[in-house]
Design a protein around this motif. Structure first.
Motif, PDB file in Angstrom:
ATOM      1  N   SER A  47      -5.242  14.712   2.011  1.00 42.16           N
ATOM      2  CA  SER A  47      -3.821  14.408   1.894  1.00 42.16           C
ATOM      3  C   SER A  47      -3.476  13.242   2.816  1.00 42.16           C
ATOM      4  O   SER A  47      -4.259  12.882   3.703  1.00 42.16           O
ATOM      5  CB  SER A  47      -2.982  15.633   2.263  1.00 42.16           C
ATOM      6  N   THR A  48      -2.297  12.650   2.639  1.00 42.86           N
ATOM      7  CA  THR A  48      -1.882  11.516   3.467  1.00 42.86           C
ATOM      8  C   THR A  48      -0.582  11.818   4.193  1.00 42.86           C
ATOM      9  O   THR A  48       0.407  12.198   3.581  1.00 42.86           O
ATOM     10  CB  THR A  48      -1.706  10.247   2.620  1.00 42.86           C
TER      11      THR A  48
ATOM     12  N   ARG B 278      -3.959   9.639  -3.981  1.00 39.11           N
ATOM     13  CA  ARG B 278      -4.160   8.426  -4.754  1.00 39.11           C
ATOM     14  C   ARG B 278      -3.660   7.260  -3.908  1.00 39.11           C
ATOM     15  O   ARG B 278      -2.469   7.161  -3.625  1.00 39.11           O
ATOM     16  CB  ARG B 278      -3.400   8.495  -6.077  1.00 39.11           C
ATOM     17  N   ALA B 279      -4.581   6.444  -3.484  1.00 38.64           N
ATOM     18  CA  ALA B 279      -4.249   5.291  -2.653  1.00 38.64           C
ATOM     19  C   ALA B 279      -3.935   4.112  -3.569  1.00 38.64           C
ATOM     20  O   ALA B 279      -4.828   3.530  -4.177  1.00 38.64           O
ATOM     21  CB  ALA B 279      -5.404   4.970  -1.724  1.00 38.64           C
TER      22      ALA B 279
ATOM     23  N   TYR C  71       0.850  -1.188   0.000  1.00 46.65           N
ATOM     24  CA  TYR C  71       0.000   0.000   0.000  1.00 46.65           C
ATOM     25  C   TYR C  71       0.887   1.239   0.000  1.00 46.65           C
ATOM     26  O   TYR C  71       1.824   1.338   0.804  1.00 46.65           O
ATOM     27  CB  TYR C  71      -0.897   0.033   1.241  1.00 46.65           C
ATOM     28  N   THR C  72       0.604   2.176  -0.897  1.00 48.73           N
ATOM     29  CA  THR C  72       1.332   3.439  -0.916  1.00 48.73           C
ATOM     30  C   THR C  72       0.337   4.570  -1.164  1.00 48.73           C
ATOM     31  O   THR C  72      -0.818   4.345  -1.514  1.00 48.73           O
ATOM     32  CB  THR C  72       2.412   3.479  -2.015  1.00 48.73           C
ATOM     33  N   ALA C  73       0.824   5.808  -0.992  1.00 45.67           N
ATOM     34  CA  ALA C  73       0.003   6.986  -1.261  1.00 45.67           C
ATOM     35  C   ALA C  73       0.770   7.916  -2.172  1.00 45.67           C
ATOM     36  O   ALA C  73       1.989   8.073  -2.037  1.00 45.67           O
ATOM     37  CB  ALA C  73      -0.352   7.700   0.040  1.00 45.67           C
ATOM     38  N   GLY C  74       0.076   8.542  -3.109  1.00 48.33           N
ATOM     39  CA  GLY C  74       0.720   9.462  -4.025  1.00 48.33           C
ATOM     40  C   GLY C  74      -0.211  10.592  -4.402  1.00 48.33           C
ATOM     41  O   GLY C  74      -1.360  10.669  -3.951  1.00 48.33           O
TER      42      GLY C  74
ATOM     43  N   ARG D 277       9.313   8.478  -6.417  1.00 41.63           N
ATOM     44  CA  ARG D 277       9.134   7.957  -7.775  1.00 41.63           C
ATOM     45  C   ARG D 277       9.826   6.609  -7.978  1.00 41.63           C
ATOM     46  O   ARG D 277      10.207   6.266  -9.096  1.00 41.63           O
ATOM     47  CB  ARG D 277       9.670   8.965  -8.803  1.00 41.63           C
ATOM     48  N   ASP D 278       9.997   5.871  -6.901  1.00 38.78           N
ATOM     49  CA  ASP D 278      10.730   4.616  -7.008  1.00 38.78           C
ATOM     50  C   ASP D 278      10.186   3.614  -5.996  1.00 38.78           C
ATOM     51  O   ASP D 278       9.888   3.977  -4.856  1.00 38.78           O
ATOM     52  CB  ASP D 278      12.217   4.862  -6.748  1.00 38.78           C
TER      53      ASP D 278
END
Length: 330
Positions: free
Chosen positions: A36-37, A19-20, A3-6, A310-311
């Motif tokens: 926001s996260t 964007r989850a 799981y990440t947030a962007g 970005r990675d």
């Protein structure tokens, strides 16, 4: 599962958006949320199953899981009593979600709808700005004002006291622990607190650096990392010792994988670091473009994850693999 947030590069900075992202078996999916996260917590629910819960800096909680009830952590009845501010960390310990942040905020989720402070005594009191700066020196020049303070030392002391109260700020950045009556919190100026289930105790540690994350290896082995290459190991009963580290990286997160402690550094030297029991050194991934854009490391059974702006890369204990980010994530 990752799981990440962007956020979209073209997103309006004035409009909160997350964007989850979810990566599972080589496939990416995402959903958008109007907040926001600041932090993501993996939440194992009492009724069974686990979900990702996202927290904004202002304390809003949301999740891609539709059955999760969105809520806010801040208690409105404290807004004119305590300084409050932004929240920094969200974590599950035992069955409960915990949070901490600016102004000494420390909360425990008591039930589905209610959050409560664990120890309100370390919250910073709200101080009205007009009251704090009410006392002023008379005079039109610096010399006249200096003379006024010399003639009115009690007023000067009171002014200094009020401004000191206004500027007081206990910034907590991380919370974690082996159990709900064995918790650690850390933050600015080397602050480390221990919660025994009844009250907070400030611990003495060998650093004044800003501390950013806490890892529990076992009840007697707590790791804390932060700026200036800071890595601490210990516990509330025996104290903490510093692990030497050269070059002064800013360790933002840490995790345990395959018997070693891994850390992310968000300032030069940037990348992934490892403590093998003797030294702290930077990891050479062997990838064509080495890992430099890393703000988070985390581990699950069989995989160490390194995530940056970005990675994304994964280590299986033998080799690193860079995960391709889809074009629609730009």
């Amino acid at each position: 599962m990752l799981y990440t947030a962007g956020v979209d590069d073209n997103a309006d900075a004035a409009e909160p958006l997350t964007r989850a992202y979810q990566y599972f078996h080589g496939k990416w999916e995402y959903g958008e949320f109007p907040a926001s996260t600041q932090r993501i917590a993996l939440y194992r629910r009492p009724e069974g199953g686990r979900i990702a819960v996202y927290m904004s800096r202002s304390g809003e909680l949301f999740s891609p899981e539709p059955s999760f009830q969105n809520q806010s952590i801040h208690a409105k009845d404290m807004e004119n009593k305590k300084k409050l501010g932004y929240l920094a960390d969200l974590r599950q310990v035992a069955s409960q979600l915990l949070a901490c942040g600016d102004g000494g905020q420390n909360y425990c989720r008591m039930n589905r709808d209610t959050w409560a402070p664990m120890d309100i005594s370390i919250f910073d009191d709200y101080v009205d700005v007009n009251w704090a700066f009410e006392i002023k020196a008379r005079g039109n020049t610096g010399a006249e004002q200096d003379r006024y303070w010399e003639e009115n030392p009690e007023l000067k002391r009171e002014r200094t006291r009020r401004i000191s109260l206004f500027n007081k700020s206990l910034s907590l950045h991380a919370i974690n622990g082996p159990s709900l009556d064995n918790l650690y919190l850390c933050g600015a100026k080397g602050a480390v607190y221990f919660w025994n289930g009844e009250r907070m105790e400030k611990l003495s540690v060998p650093t004044s650096a800003y501390l950013l994350d806490i890892l529990v290896e076992d009840p007697d082995t707590i790791w804390i990392c932060g700026r200036n290459g800071t890595l601490l190991r210990g516990n509330a009963r025996q104290g903490f010792t510093a692990i030497p580290c050269d070059d002064g990286p800013t360790f933002s997160t840490l995790t345990r994988f395959d018997g070693r402690i891994y850390l992310s550094s968000i300032s030069n030297p940037r990348g992934v670091f490892v403590h093998d029991g003797r030294t702290v050194r930077q990891v050479a991934s062997g990838l064509r473009r080495d890992l430099a854009d890393v703000h988070t490391v985390d581990a699950v059974e069989g995989a160490l994850w390194a995530v940056g702006s970005r990675d994304v890369a994964r280590f299986d204990g033998t080799a690193w693999e860079r995960i391709k980010i889809p074009k629609w994530s730009d």
